[in-house]
Enzyme design. Sequence first.
Site, short mmCIF file in Angstrom:
data_model
loop_
_atom_site.label_atom_id
_atom_site.label_comp_id
_atom_site.label_asym_id
_atom_site.label_seq_id
_atom_site.Cartn_x
_atom_site.Cartn_y
_atom_site.Cartn_z
N ASP A 230 13.45 32.16 33.78
CA ASP A 230 13.53 32.78 32.46
C ASP A 230 12.12 33.16 32.04
OD1 ASP A 230 13.91 33.60 29.87
OD2 ASP A 230 15.26 31.96 29.32
N GLU A 232 11.53 35.58 29.84
CA GLU A 232 11.85 36.23 28.58
C GLU A 232 12.46 37.61 28.82
OE1 GLU A 232 13.31 35.99 25.87
OE2 GLU A 232 11.78 34.81 24.87
N ASP A 313 14.00 31.55 22.21
CA ASP A 313 14.30 31.86 20.81
C ASP A 313 15.41 30.97 20.28
OD1 ASP A 313 16.43 32.87 22.24
OD2 ASP A 313 16.29 34.91 21.46
N HIS A 431 42.75 12.74 27.33
CA HIS A 431 44.00 13.44 27.07
C HIS A 431 43.80 14.52 26.02
CE1 HIS A 431 44.83 11.53 23.16
NE2 HIS A 431 44.40 10.40 23.69
N ASN A 433 46.70 17.15 23.99
CA ASN A 433 48.13 17.46 23.90
C ASN A 433 48.94 16.60 24.86
OD1 ASN A 433 47.80 19.44 21.89
ND2 ASN A 433 47.35 21.01 23.43
N HIS A 478 52.35 8.86 35.33
CA HIS A 478 52.53 10.03 36.20
C HIS A 478 53.97 10.52 36.04
CE1 HIS A 478 54.86 7.95 39.44
NE2 HIS A 478 54.11 6.90 39.10
N ASP A 503 56.22 3.83 36.17
CA ASP A 503 55.31 4.98 36.16
C ASP A 503 54.02 4.70 35.38
OD1 ASP A 503 57.24 6.31 37.57
OD2 ASP A 503 57.87 7.62 35.92
#
Length: 514
Positions: A230, A232, A313, A431, A433, A478, A503
């Site tokens: 970088d 600029e 910047d 997690h 949803n 699961h 499970d």
Amino acid sequence: MFPRLRTAILAALSALVTILALAAGVPQAQAASSLPCDVYAAAGTPCVAAHSLVRALYASYNGSLYQVQRASDGATANVGLLAAGGYANAAAQDSFCSGTTCIITEIYDQSARHNDLTVEGAGGAGAADVGAPADALPVTVGGHQVYGLEISAGMGYRDNSTSGVATNGGAEGMYMVTSGTHVNGSCCFDYGNAETNNKDTGNGHMDAINFGTECWFSPCYGGGPWVQADLENGLFQSNLGYSTNTSNTGTGALPFVTALLKNNGQDHFALKYGNAQSGSLTTTYSGGEPTVNGGGYSPMHQEGAIVLGTGGDNSNGSIGSFFEGVMTSGIPTDAADNAVQSNIVSVGYGGSTGSTGSLTAGSEISLRATTACCTGDYIRHQNNAAVVSAITSSSSALDKGDATWIVRRGLADSSCVSFESRNYPGDFLRHSNYKLYRQPMNGTALFRSDATFCPTTGKSGTGTSFASYNYPTRFLRHYNLNVYIASDGGSNDFDSATSWTDDVSWVVSSPWAP
């Protein structure tokens, strides 16, 4: 004598001893205790900045590495080393931040220049930044449990009033150890020389390493992330801006990367990268300064500020990981760069924690299903989602790594646990949803809660079940090869009461990845 002054004097004496040894013909391999800044000093290009959250960068350094601030009362504490020339005392941070959260407010310069980095203020392209969460990037280095710096958008550090950093065409080199697993294409995850007023003051006023997937000048080859300069108004892979090296397709998802830039400030710059866990450096470009954008890069016009995590910047939309980095006065030799890379590799970034198969913090584990259909299936991440799939001794190293997790103290409650990805440092199982994903820790209270699970005796009477911290009636389950937090009966398919107790019961086993 002031502690930091004493440390600086000892560091200078250590470097002098190394230089005299080299001058006397002592093979460099015998200077085994030399750390990166000792190596560069011996080569005649001393560090003018040395920042690390994980270890000393001088063999004699025994000062503070960084400062943390506690959310509960605003108090601050410095995190130092376990021993001179050693590794961070992360336990001190854990103790100070127990029961609350901490952010990193300052990163100390280990060199005699005292170019310490503090949280960056507003700039021409971004509002004032915030400090990174102190516990977002747990990692094993040198066999020790320490923390790196994980930058999310809106975070950054800076020093606009430095000492010894190159200005107005001065020569310099720099490297950082970062990660190819926590990157994006936004501007700009940088470490290096920047403007002193947090604004874009023109071509050539920056000289910083950039690491990410942003392709400023087309074409870029492969998917990145790339080590770029970088300088600029552009992220440069060559004097023409775009990559002139078709074999430079980026580092890929290496968990630890050495990124290196050096620039004589007049007519030449070079870019290198390496796997910070093994092997040597690869040079992707070595040639003239940029000739595009209307010029202004030869000579350079560096202003001498130091930036970490943003553009000059304060363009602060990027993400990235930082473990250590230095800046030198003058251009280091290739031999010095190679010696530093060898030292980095010798540290053992991301090595085994030394503990396996238990829910003790720091232990590496795999989580095996107990349902009759699936006793060879393990929780793993795939395309960022958590799934279960069969893992065997003949599975690929990638699959074994994806099915290995590091147990961490619960991000929301230290009496519970969180699971960090073995292959993606700083990414946790959380997690969203009700479905489980592998995602980078961003420090928010929501993430901390979503990524915390409280162990209890397996609901089937076998193994262990893990209750969601913020949904305590839901457990890791699961279902159709995916992983959810599920209740015992409910409106969602994955809440089905059928085989629920099996499970949600898991065997905590030895890790598939070494």
